[in-house]
Design a protein around this motif. Sequence first.
Motif, PDB file in Angstrom:
ATOM      1  N   MET A  62       0.778  -1.266  -0.089  1.00 25.09           N
ATOM      2  CA  MET A  62      -0.076   0.024   0.021  1.00 25.09           C
ATOM      3  C   MET A  62       0.964   1.212  -0.002  1.00 25.09           C
ATOM      4  SD  MET A  62      -3.234  -1.274   2.312  1.00 25.09           S
ATOM      5  CE  MET A  62      -4.236   0.076   2.045  1.00 25.09           C
ATOM      6  N   VAL A  63       1.917   1.094   0.587  1.00 24.90           N
ATOM      7  CA  VAL A  63       2.850   2.251   0.623  1.00 24.90           C
ATOM      8  C   VAL A  63       3.220   2.883  -0.965  1.00 24.90           C
ATOM      9  CG1 VAL A  63       5.176   0.967   0.585  1.00 24.90           C
ATOM     10  CG2 VAL A  63       5.059   3.365   1.482  1.00 24.90           C
ATOM     11  N   LEU A  64       3.193   2.035  -1.779  1.00 25.69           N
ATOM     12  CA  LEU A  64       3.459   2.260  -3.079  1.00 25.69           C
ATOM     13  C   LEU A  64       2.584   2.880  -3.866  1.00 25.69           C
ATOM     14  CD1 LEU A  64       5.338  -1.184  -4.246  1.00 25.69           C
ATOM     15  CD2 LEU A  64       6.221   1.036  -3.312  1.00 25.69           C
ATOM     16  N   LEU A 149      -5.138  -2.777  -2.909  1.00 32.18           N
ATOM     17  CA  LEU A 149      -5.477  -1.786  -3.428  1.00 32.18           C
ATOM     18  C   LEU A 149      -6.853  -1.166  -2.720  1.00 32.18           C
ATOM     19  CD1 LEU A 149      -4.562  -2.350  -7.092  1.00 32.18           C
ATOM     20  CD2 LEU A 149      -3.092  -1.367  -5.343  1.00 32.18           C
ATOM     21  N   GLY A 150      -6.974  -0.005  -2.469  1.00 37.60           N
ATOM     22  CA  GLY A 150      -8.248   0.604  -1.790  1.00 37.60           C
ATOM     23  C   GLY A 150      -7.658   1.634  -0.727  1.00 37.60           C
ATOM     24  N   VAL A 151      -8.015   2.615  -0.939  1.00 39.54           N
ATOM     25  CA  VAL A 151      -7.600   3.880   0.082  1.00 39.54           C
ATOM     26  C   VAL A 151      -8.114   3.768   1.402  1.00 39.54           C
ATOM     27  CG1 VAL A 151      -7.532   6.418   0.229  1.00 39.54           C
ATOM     28  CG2 VAL A 151      -7.704   5.314  -1.930  1.00 39.54           C
ATOM     29  N   ARG A 152      -7.079   3.188   2.306  1.00 33.59           N
ATOM     30  CA  ARG A 152      -7.457   3.036   3.690  1.00 33.59           C
ATOM     31  C   ARG A 152      -5.945   2.730   4.551  1.00 33.59           C
ATOM     32  NH1 ARG A 152      -6.446  -2.411   4.661  1.00 33.59           N
ATOM     33  NH2 ARG A 152      -6.677  -3.609   2.609  1.00 33.59           N
ATOM     34  N   PRO A 153      -6.073   2.915   5.757  1.00 36.83           N
ATOM     35  CA  PRO A 153      -4.561   2.640   6.317  1.00 36.83           C
ATOM     36  C   PRO A 153      -4.359   1.234   6.158  1.00 36.83           C
ATOM     37  CG  PRO A 153      -6.003   4.117   7.707  1.00 36.83           C
ATOM     38  CD  PRO A 153      -6.992   3.425   6.603  1.00 36.83           C
ATOM     39  N   SER A 154      -2.900   1.013   5.912  1.00 36.29           N
ATOM     40  CA  SER A 154      -2.465  -0.318   6.037  1.00 36.29           C
ATOM     41  C   SER A 154      -2.631  -0.950   7.263  1.00 36.29           C
ATOM     42  CB  SER A 154      -0.752  -0.370   5.373  1.00 36.29           C
ATOM     43  OG  SER A 154      -0.444  -1.721   5.309  1.00 36.29           O
ATOM     44  N   ALA A 155      -2.842  -2.399   7.279  1.00 40.29           N
ATOM     45  CA  ALA A 155      -2.929  -3.211   8.469  1.00 40.29           C
ATOM     46  C   ALA A 155      -1.636  -3.800   8.813  1.00 40.29           C
ATOM     47  CB  ALA A 155      -4.165  -4.199   8.198  1.00 40.29           C
ATOM     48  N   GLU A 156      -0.797  -3.529   7.867  1.00 40.50           N
ATOM     49  CA  GLU A 156       0.625  -4.205   8.087  1.00 40.50           C
ATOM     50  C   GLU A 156       1.759  -3.302   7.803  1.00 40.50           C
ATOM     51  OE1 GLU A 156       1.142  -7.662   5.693  1.00 40.50           O
ATOM     52  OE2 GLU A 156      -0.622  -8.754   6.748  1.00 40.50           O
TER      53      GLU A 156
END
Length: 357
Positions: A62-64, A149-156
């Motif tokens: 998700m950081v990418l 992919l999906g705009v939300r905070p990463s769980a990892e």
Amino acid sequence: MQINVTQAPENRRRQKPKDGEKLGFGNRFSDHMFLMDYSQGTGWRDARIVPYGPLSLAPSAMVLHYGQEIFEGMKAYYARDGAICLFRPDRNAERMNRSAARMCLPEIPVEDQLAALRALVRLDREWIPRGEGASLYIRPTMIGTEEGLGVRPSAEVLFFIITGPVGAYYARGFDPVRILVEERYVRAAKGGVGEAKTGGNYAASLLAAKNAKAQGFDQVLWLDAERRSFVEEVGTMNIFFMLRGELVTPPLAGSILPGVTRDTVLTLAREWKIPVAERPVGIDEVLKGAVDGTLSEAFGSGTAAVISPVGSFSCRGQEVAVNGGKAGDLAARFFREISGIQYGEIEDRHRWIHRVE
């Protein structure tokens, strides 16, 4: 916090700089790095030091895609008595947690951050250069690593620290810098993420910095996003002005980074009985002061350069010199004092130094 250590084998050790070698900034890295993982519901786990090397990330990390990333910057020094010192690392750790909260990343207890720093610096102590003004730069970083992919905070999340030997940030050392006032682009706006140390802030600054350097300038001075009238900060530093006998710097109002060196300068100035004001500073006030002499000097403050005197500002097609283009006495005094404390030459009255035993 238990930290498992896997040392790099001798045949994988990197080439250390030689004594007296001229060091650049940010282009060489030490033998090891610290890593620690986070999963929602589990928390932080697997604190470890391993050989420096590539990270493994999924293309869908998700950081990418959404830029969920923060970092810090600090230095380790050899003091004159041979001790390894860190300068105010607790403040960097506290700021890391504030940045984490703003970017929806998990916080790490300050003591755990400091334990990781000490363990890594202790292991790679031979990488700390001993030349004048040289140090080991430390870069803690946190990124969202969940695949999705999906705009939300990463769980990892991954937290890592890398280090590397550095010399002066500017090749010219303490020579005054030329600064271009940026009137078209903005770095950050109030309510945004300007006060967090996140990569997106620096990505937003690259084009303006590139254009400024193409014109022969060293740095960009950012103005406020709403009116382009008030000074915010320089690309890599907070900014100070000596205006009519008062040391003035823009206030922390949400759009600029709360620098550790900035706080150090303010603390020392008040200790030295120098009048200090944290208030909005109009760019017109700065330019007028440079012309009529009411601006006696200007300088930037930051971990990388410590103190960097400003020789001139360019705005609206005109360049005006500050203090005749020379470094000011006050900037030099702050540089000597802060550097002296960092290297153990001046008494650490505020207990800013943390020794790595």
